[in-house]
Design an enzyme around this catalytic site. Structure first.
Site, short mmCIF file in Angstrom:
data_model
loop_
_atom_site.label_atom_id
_atom_site.label_comp_id
_atom_site.label_asym_id
_atom_site.label_seq_id
_atom_site.Cartn_x
_atom_site.Cartn_y
_atom_site.Cartn_z
N GLU A 186 43.83 34.13 44.86
CA GLU A 186 43.26 34.76 43.59
C GLU A 186 43.00 35.45 43.29
OE1 GLU A 186 41.65 33.45 41.68
OE2 GLU A 186 39.86 31.95 41.87
N ASN A 192 35.50 30.88 35.84
CA ASN A 192 36.95 31.17 36.27
C ASN A 192 37.50 31.60 34.82
OD1 ASN A 192 37.86 31.28 38.91
ND2 ASN A 192 37.34 29.87 38.74
N ASP A 208 41.30 26.33 36.23
CA ASP A 208 40.50 27.90 37.62
C ASP A 208 40.71 29.28 36.71
OD1 ASP A 208 40.12 29.71 39.56
OD2 ASP A 208 40.38 27.64 40.74
#
Length: 302
Positions: A20, A150, A209
């Site tokens: 991430e 996000n 995302d």
């Protein structure tokens, strides 16, 4: 799964559980990224391909560059200043939530130097997550009614802030005041169809995302479980679809000396064994050369 874009390259072959928050450091000229459940921070120097990893005792969700040699880290137990050279860290702010059910997630600095950081409410319902802003050592709750925050990003002129609620399959945008950090005129930037019960992944486009904005003001969104990254115009129109050889991209950032390299983090955690066998790059860092460069990461300066 449809064929992947032929320009996709494998950058780091060591898979993360949930890779991430890739961040190209504007001064160090290296790539940082996190593995949230593994509690790792990673760094890659593309000039030598040398990697480094720091291990922590709790989730590390994102990092941001500062005016000095340290980084800002958002972790389940708060926001920290971290010195990669010494591995020493100092807490800046404690967690503004119950750590048993919530944690920090996606975060970035705005063009003025504030740090914005969203959370994820792990039970998913009701939508109790939020977006916070760190300014002058004060952490303020700024956006509410989110489940999984996000996609934080800003337009090139700094007048628009973007964010997504991954569970809601929606990207919102706000008018943004660079000087004060005030948000107004919240509106839907893009809405994607929810996955229906029993729907196969091949027929599902994914949910938004992490994201980044390029120099032309276009918003690049990683579509989790959709095996693709989308480039959206400033009005929300899909301009390009980049097909990936993995099901779960998590976030993108622009890097390289010319900011023409799109780095893509991905996830492998909890995926079916047959999917992982068919997608050996799941969890790895990927890249793609693009025509329009990105924007440099903003520094934490307050």
């Amino acid at each position: 799964m449809r064929d992947a874009d032929p320009g996709i390259r494998l950058v780091v072959a060591d898979p993360c559980q949930v890779g991430e928050s890739p961040m190209w450091h504007p001064h160090e000229h290296v790539l940082y990224w996190c593995d949230i459940p593994a509690c790792h921070l990673h760094r890659l120097d593309p000039r030598t391909m040398a990697t480094q990893r720091w291990d922590f005792e709790t989730d590390v969700s994102c990092c941001a560059p500062t005016l000095g040699p340290d980084l800002l880290l958002a972790m389940r137990d708060g926001i920290w200043r971290f010195d990669p050279a010494s591995s020493q860290r100092e807490r800046v702010a404690g967690p503004p939530y119950d750590m048993a059910v919530e944690r920090f997630n996606d975060g970035k600095c705005d063009p003025h130097g504030r740090f914005w950081i969203g959370t994820i409410y792990e039970p998913r319902r009701p939508p109790l997550a939020a977006i916070y802003c760190l300014e002058n050592a004060h952490l303020e709750r700024r956006v509410e009614g989110i489940t999984v925050s996000n996609g934080l990003a800003w337009s090139p002129d700094g007048r628009t802030m973007y964010c997504s609620d991954t569970t809601a399959h929606r990207i919102d945008c706000f008018d943004f005041d660079r000087q004060t950090g005030a948000l107004s005129a919240r509106r839907v930037f893009a809405q994607f169809p929810l996955r229906q019960e029993g729907q196969k992944l091949d027929d599902y486009g994914g949910r938004p995302d992490g994201a980044a904005v390029d120099a032309a003001g276009c918003y690049w969104a990683a579509m989790f479980e959709g095996a693709r990254v989308l480039r959206l115009s400033p009005s929300g129109e899909v301009l390009r679809e980049v097909r990936l050889p993995v099901q779960c991209p998590t976030m993108v950032c622009f890097g390289g000396g010319d900011l023409h390299t799109l780095y893509i983090t991905t996830a492998s955690h909890g995926r079916p064994p047959e999917e992982l066998e068919a997608q050996p790059w799941a969890g790895c860092v990927l890249s793609l050369r693009v025509d329009v460069p990105g924007l440099p990461a903003d520094l934490f300066a307050l």
